[in-house]
Design a protein around this motif. Structure first.
Motif, short mmCIF file in Angstrom:
data_model
loop_
_atom_site.label_atom_id
_atom_site.label_comp_id
_atom_site.label_asym_id
_atom_site.label_seq_id
_atom_site.Cartn_x
_atom_site.Cartn_y
_atom_site.Cartn_z
N GLY A 230 -11.36 6.97 4.29
CA GLY A 230 -10.35 5.88 4.75
C GLY A 230 -9.93 5.89 5.95
O GLY A 230 -9.08 5.17 6.51
N TRP A 235 -7.83 -1.49 8.45
CA TRP A 235 -7.61 -1.88 7.17
C TRP A 235 -7.06 -3.29 7.05
O TRP A 235 -6.32 -3.65 8.07
CB TRP A 235 -6.49 -0.74 6.50
N ILE A 246 -10.65 -1.60 3.42
CA ILE A 246 -10.93 -1.25 4.50
C ILE A 246 -11.73 -2.57 4.89
O ILE A 246 -12.84 -3.26 4.18
CB ILE A 246 -12.12 -0.42 4.61
#
Length: 429
Positions: A230, A235, A246
């Motif tokens: 992540g 994002w 993402i």
């Protein structure tokens, strides 16, 4: 010899070695940079000037035709700026906090960062500054939002104010003209703190989506790629559904975000990896494609493999080449689009706050620059807007540029200086 002395000796030896190897004479800058061959460093170069700050009437040096004045003073490590529709100026005041050092190099790095005022106790607040008479100097200051966790990015969409804290995006109700926000807010997305801690924000033109830059935990996936899940990405958050995903990845530390109005593309500035030399690889300015992968940690500047990293040939083959190199380790953080006519003599383009290097034998960055655009792409060499943040002998920094924004009057620039604890205003002379 104690641990700190040993660490300092190791760092000093590495710096001497780098000087003997010779620093590149030409910065890796522009659309077709000349990037030196990588030279892996057993001990990373540490060189950061002591934070001195500005005294009396001292100020940065503006380019010809421009002037600079202090819009706001006496902040506590101001990092990011958001100008509200009513002209109020919000400033995020936050600082990297120390984690327990694990190695001698960690100890040396933390000591160096404290000396440079880059590590310490974070104010964890957003302050509001109001220039009611429009003279370019704020008269009033209010604590707009307090008790956050390293706040950075800010965005106002309708009647909701969004904050990019290091551990996630938080939403607060906002009333036009309000000078203070109370309450805990509503967590929309959670992020892992630590490592590169800044969380920049920008809303789409239609106000339906929010974009957030999330940097990597480590230099080159040092703790394994599971720890980087992540991270090293931009994002996208759908504000109607709450769904987050993402948008683009392989971006080691994407900080500033800006929209380019001709093509409507999202652009960012990225801080690249360390330990390969003064100019290798360069930090960069790039457009961001949906689903695009930009190389980290497997490769850099397109498909130049970093052989320190366990490789994935498929990911390397996907890697996109950035649009514009910004020099090695310049720590380019701030980014905003500046329309032609905002400042005299400047066409359309991007303004970039270069925070300045700490990890090369000859320092780089430490200035506010402009990259001209034409037809939606960079169209020429960068120009300086503000310089003079670094002493000629590189021993002291008077200030360090960070976030940038167009001023409330649309005829000026505001820039956060986190060593000088000032918001500088640049306008026509």
């Amino acid at each position: 010899m104690d641990l700190m002395a040993k660490a300092t000796a190791l760092v000093g030896g590495a710096m001497v070695l780098m000087r003997r190897m010779g620093a590149p004479r030409t910065p890796a800058f522009g659309r077709d940079p000349q990037i030196p061959q990588a030279k892996s460093q057993a001990i990373m170069t540490l060189k950061m000037p002591t934070a001195r700050g500005w005294r009396g009437d001292e100020a940065p040096v503006p380019a010809p035709g421009l002037r600079v004045n202090a819009f706001a003073r006496d902040l506590l490590h101001p990092r990011w700026i958001e100008v509200l529709p009513n002209g109020d100026v919000l400033v995020a005041e936050a600082l990297q906090e120390a984690s327990p050092p694990k190695t001698l190099l960690d100890r040396a790095t933390q000591a160096t960062m404290r000396r440079a005022r880059a590590l310490g106790v974070s104010a964890n607040r957003i302050s509001l500054w109001r220039d009611a008479d429009g003279d370019g100097v704020a008269e009033t200051r209010e604590p707009f939002l307090e008790n956050q966790r390293q706040p950075f990015g800010m965005a106002l969409v309708g009647d909701t104010f969004y904050v990019g804290n290091t551990d996630g995006i938080v939403a607060f109700p906002y009333r036009p003209g309000a000078s203070r926000i109370e309450g805990q807010g509503r967590r929309l997305v959670a992020f892992q703190p630590g490592g590169h801690w800044t969380r920049s924000l920008i809303a789409s033109a239609d106000g339906k989506r929010l974009y957030c830059g999330v940097g990597s935990l480590s230099n080159i996936g040092d703790h394994g790629m599971e720890a980087e899940e992540g991270r090293a990405a931009i994002w996208e958050l759908d504000l109607d559904t709450g769904h987050a995903r993402i948008f683009a990845s392989g971006l080691r530390n994407p900080v500033g975000l800006a929209w380019e109005p001709v093509t409507g593309a999202l652009w960012t500035v990225v801080n690249e990896r360390d330990g390969l030399g003064d100019e290798t690889p360069p930090d960069y300015l790039t457009s961001v494609r949906e689903g695009g992968f930009y190389g980290w940690p497997f490769c850099y500047w397109g498909q130049t493999v970093d052989d320190r990293v366990p490789q994935d040939a498929g990911m390397v083959a996907r890697a996109l080449t950035p649009d514009y190199a910004l020099g090695g380790h310049t720590a380019s953080l701030g980014l905003c689009w500046m329309p032609a006519g905002t400042l005299p003599g400047f066409p359309d383009g991007m303004v970039i706050g270069q925070h300045g290097s700490w990890n090369r034998s000859t320092l780089s960055g430490y200035k506010l620059i402009f990259v001209p655009f034409e037809g939606g792409r960079p169209s020429g060499p960068a120009r300086d807007i503000l310089t003079g943040f670094l002493s000629p002998d590189e021993k002291f920094s008077y200030g360090r540029p960070v976030g940038v924004a167009i001023g409330p009057d649309r005829r000026s620039l505001l820039m956060a200086d986190d060593v000088g604890d000032v918001i500088w205003r640049v306008s026509a002379a």
